[in-house]
Design an enzyme around this catalytic site. Structure first.
Site, PDB file in Angstrom:
ATOM      1  N   ASP A   1      -7.394  -8.375  11.415  1.00 22.17           N
ATOM      2  CA  ASP A   1      -6.496  -7.234  11.218  1.00 22.17           C
ATOM      3  C   ASP A   1      -7.250  -5.923  11.418  1.00 22.17           C
ATOM      4  O   ASP A   1      -6.645  -4.869  11.490  1.00 22.17           O
ATOM      5  CB  ASP A   1      -5.892  -7.283   9.803  1.00 22.17           C
ATOM      6  CG  ASP A   1      -4.803  -6.237   9.604  1.00 22.17           C
ATOM      7  OD1 ASP A   1      -3.923  -6.124  10.490  1.00 22.17           O
ATOM      8  OD2 ASP A   1      -4.829  -5.522   8.582  1.00 22.17           O
TER       9      ASP A   1
ATOM     10  N   ARG B   1     -13.270  -4.733   6.980  1.00 22.71           N
ATOM     11  CA  ARG B   1     -13.481  -3.669   7.952  1.00 22.71           C
ATOM     12  C   ARG B   1     -14.022  -4.269   9.240  1.00 22.71           C
ATOM     13  O   ARG B   1     -14.823  -5.212   9.207  1.00 22.71           O
ATOM     14  CB  ARG B   1     -14.509  -2.653   7.439  1.00 22.71           C
ATOM     15  CG  ARG B   1     -13.930  -1.568   6.597  1.00 22.71           C
ATOM     16  CD  ARG B   1     -13.096  -0.560   7.411  1.00 22.71           C
ATOM     17  NE  ARG B   1     -12.512   0.455   6.553  1.00 22.71           N
ATOM     18  CZ  ARG B   1     -11.303   0.372   5.971  1.00 22.71           C
ATOM     19  NH1 ARG B   1     -10.524  -0.676   6.182  1.00 22.71           N
ATOM     20  NH2 ARG B   1     -10.862   1.341   5.197  1.00 22.71           N
TER      21      ARG B   1
ATOM     22  N   GLY C   1     -14.425  -8.862  -4.484  1.00 22.55           N
ATOM     23  CA  GLY C   1     -13.937  -7.717  -5.266  1.00 22.55           C
ATOM     24  C   GLY C   1     -12.490  -7.968  -5.640  1.00 22.55           C
ATOM     25  O   GLY C   1     -12.050  -9.112  -5.727  1.00 22.55           O
ATOM     26  N   ARG C   2     -11.755  -6.872  -5.835  1.00 22.29           N
ATOM     27  CA  ARG C   2     -10.343  -7.007  -6.221  1.00 22.29           C
ATOM     28  C   ARG C   2      -9.569  -7.844  -5.203  1.00 22.29           C
ATOM     29  O   ARG C   2      -8.829  -8.749  -5.565  1.00 22.29           O
ATOM     30  CB  ARG C   2      -9.700  -5.617  -6.312  1.00 22.29           C
ATOM     31  CG  ARG C   2     -10.093  -4.839  -7.535  1.00 22.29           C
ATOM     32  CD  ARG C   2      -9.545  -3.422  -7.443  1.00 22.29           C
ATOM     33  NE  ARG C   2     -10.354  -2.647  -6.519  1.00 22.29           N
ATOM     34  CZ  ARG C   2     -11.048  -1.567  -6.857  1.00 22.29           C
ATOM     35  NH1 ARG C   2     -10.993  -1.104  -8.069  1.00 22.29           N
ATOM     36  NH2 ARG C   2     -11.775  -0.926  -5.966  1.00 22.29           N
ATOM     37  N   ILE C   3      -9.756  -7.515  -3.923  1.00 25.19           N
ATOM     38  CA  ILE C   3      -8.989  -8.213  -2.883  1.00 25.19           C
ATOM     39  C   ILE C   3      -9.505  -9.643  -2.719  1.00 25.19           C
ATOM     40  O   ILE C   3      -8.716 -10.594  -2.627  1.00 25.19           O
ATOM     41  CB  ILE C   3      -9.042  -7.417  -1.560  1.00 25.19           C
ATOM     42  CG1 ILE C   3      -8.278  -6.095  -1.719  1.00 25.19           C
ATOM     43  CG2 ILE C   3      -8.469  -8.241  -0.399  1.00 25.19           C
ATOM     44  CD1 ILE C   3      -8.439  -5.112  -0.582  1.00 25.19           C
TER      45      ILE C   3
ATOM     46  N   HIS D   1      -4.153  -3.658  12.089  1.00 24.83           N
ATOM     47  CA  HIS D   1      -4.535  -3.047  10.806  1.00 24.83           C
ATOM     48  C   HIS D   1      -3.289  -2.749   9.958  1.00 24.83           C
ATOM     49  O   HIS D   1      -2.998  -1.586   9.649  1.00 24.83           O
ATOM     50  CB  HIS D   1      -5.357  -1.766  11.036  1.00 24.83           C
ATOM     51  CG  HIS D   1      -6.156  -1.365   9.827  1.00 24.83           C
ATOM     52  ND1 HIS D   1      -7.354  -0.688   9.905  1.00 24.83           N
ATOM     53  CD2 HIS D   1      -5.935  -1.555   8.505  1.00 24.83           C
ATOM     54  CE1 HIS D   1      -7.808  -0.460   8.681  1.00 24.83           C
ATOM     55  NE2 HIS D   1      -6.957  -0.978   7.819  1.00 24.83           N
TER      56      HIS D   1
ATOM     57  N   GLU E   1     -11.136   0.691  16.432  1.00 27.76           N
ATOM     58  CA  GLU E   1      -9.670   0.745  16.389  1.00 27.76           C
ATOM     59  C   GLU E   1      -9.176   1.987  17.121  1.00 27.76           C
ATOM     60  O   GLU E   1      -9.825   3.030  17.044  1.00 27.76           O
ATOM     61  CB  GLU E   1      -9.202   0.753  14.926  1.00 27.76           C
ATOM     62  CG  GLU E   1      -9.562  -0.557  14.252  1.00 27.76           C
ATOM     63  CD  GLU E   1      -9.109  -0.653  12.804  1.00 27.76           C
ATOM     64  OE1 GLU E   1      -8.356   0.214  12.339  1.00 27.76           O
ATOM     65  OE2 GLU E   1      -9.509  -1.609  12.141  1.00 27.76           O
TER      66      GLU E   1
HETATM   67  C1  8YV Z   1      -4.898   1.339   5.379  1.00 31.09           C
HETATM   68  C2  8YV Z   1      -7.167   0.426   4.642  1.00 31.09           C
HETATM   69  O1  8YV Z   1      -4.450   0.757   6.553  1.00 31.09           O
HETATM   70  O2  8YV Z   1      -7.097   0.576   2.314  1.00 31.09           O
HETATM   71  C3  8YV Z   1      -7.788   0.597   3.310  1.00 31.09           C
HETATM   72  O3  8YV Z   1      -9.014   0.773   3.243  1.00 31.09           O
HETATM   73  O4  8YV Z   1      -7.826   0.316   5.611  1.00 31.09           O
HETATM   74  C4  8YV Z   1      -5.704   0.298   4.739  1.00 31.09           C
HETATM   75  O5  8YV Z   1      -5.071  -0.040   3.580  1.00 31.09           O
HETATM   76  C5  8YV Z   1      -5.320   2.680   5.750  1.00 31.09           C
HETATM   77  O6  8YV Z   1      -6.281   3.282   5.042  1.00 31.09           O
HETATM   78  C6  8YV Z   1      -4.100   3.585   5.884  1.00 31.09           C
HETATM   79  O7  8YV Z   1      -4.027   4.008   7.145  1.00 31.09           O
END
Ligand code: 8YV
Length: 309
Positions: free
Chosen positions: A251, A227, A149-151, A274, A256
């Protein structure tokens, strides 16, 4: 009177400030329990990528109209239940892509070149007894990406700068120049570094299981910036402990903020809390986007970044 908003996440101070300036903020835990006030007239909810919004929580919020997630991932939100009630759901894509892709590379390099252990080695004085063990060359290695995807695409662009060959798996092949594998097992067998850049939810649950780790093999490395739920952490800890995988850099975690205890004592892991999107610039942009979505909701105009249908 300020509209009432339920907040079920720890938020960056700048977003907290902005929220309090515009709304009356009611707080609850990340899973929506422990609401500290009446909920009948709450019309908006602010969550993050780690929050859970269940059907049950939605039932306690009869006036809810919008859920704004700080984060690109919204796997904790029961979007189906929200849609049934025409509750709009928004997230913060794009603005965090660079940071997360950068961090995936930081983890990849960190585990390949063993920087965490090398730092301890240097500080402890162990260097005086001889040189540090060799580590793994990255340039020219084979990279596999789960979720282009984007990332995932931003990670691929960075990896190309290191002359890495790139392959990926995902729901379907895309119009890109990288090799496509229809399963994670086939992808794992063909690469040195396997990066998870896919979101959570039922479709990706434990996609990286014992079989995938086996295919990645004793020379292979796993990196996860997607995730925690995508990786079977118990199987991962075991494979690492038994030397059936070269290393892992994570990460995100299944539970968590507690990584699997079997990971904590291992040398060949790099664990971060994270934090991939946690830079001031990016958290500011994410916060601004949450506020922009809420503002649009209040103005009754189209929300800037609704989650995809
Ligand atoms: C953030 C994330 O750490 O974008 C996400 O889905 O898991 C992270 O960018 C989080 O949502 C903010 O606490």
């Amino acid at each position: 009177m300020k509209p009432r908003v339920l907040k079920i996440a720890k938020l960056p101070p700048m977003l907290d400030e902005a929220l309090h300036a515009t709304y009356e903020v009611v707080e609850a835990h990340q899973d929506g329990t422990g609401v500290n006030a009446a909920t009948a007239d709450i019309r908006a909810l602010v969550a993050n990528g780690e929050s859970t919004v269940t059907r049950q929580l939605l039932e306690q919020l009869p006036a809810l109209e919008v859920i704004a997630v700080l984060g690109v991932g919204y796997d904790g939100i029961d979007v189906v239940a929200a849609r049934e009630r025409s509750i709009q759901v928004t997230h913060t894509p794009d603005v965090l892509t660079d940071d997360v892709a950068d961090f995936a590379m930081a983890l990849l390099f960190g585990i390949a070149r063993n920087t965490r252990v090398a730092d301890q080695f240097t500080r402890s004085g162990a260097w005086a007894n001889g040189p540090f063990a060799f580590s793994r060359k990255v340039t020219g290695a084979r990279l596999g990406i789960i979720g282009l995807g984007r990332i995932g695409k931003a990670i691929a662009r960075r990896a190309q700068g290191f002359d890495m060959s790139i392959a990926y798996t995902g729901r379907q092949p895309q119009a890109v120049d990288h090799a496509y594998f229809s399963t994670a097992v086939e992808l794992a067998a063909a690469v040195d570094f396997l990066v998870v850049a896919v979101g959570g939810g039922a479709a990706s649950y434990h996609l990286v299981d014992e079989q995938v780790l086996q295919a990645l093999g004793p020379q292979g490395y796993l990196i996860n910036v997607g995730r925690g739920s995508v990786v079977d952490e118990q199987a991962l800890a075991q494979a690492l402990a038994e030397g059936r995988l070269a290393g892992a850099a994570l990460d995100v975690y299944e539970n968590e903020p507690r990584p699997h205890p079997g990971l904590l004592g291992l040398e060949n892991v790099l664990l971060t809390p994270h934090m991939a999107s946690a830079t001031p610039d990016t958290r500011r942009a994410m916060s601004d986007l949450v506020m922009a979505n809420l503002q649009a909701w209040q103005n009754n105009t189209a929300l800037p970044t609704p989650v995809p249908q």
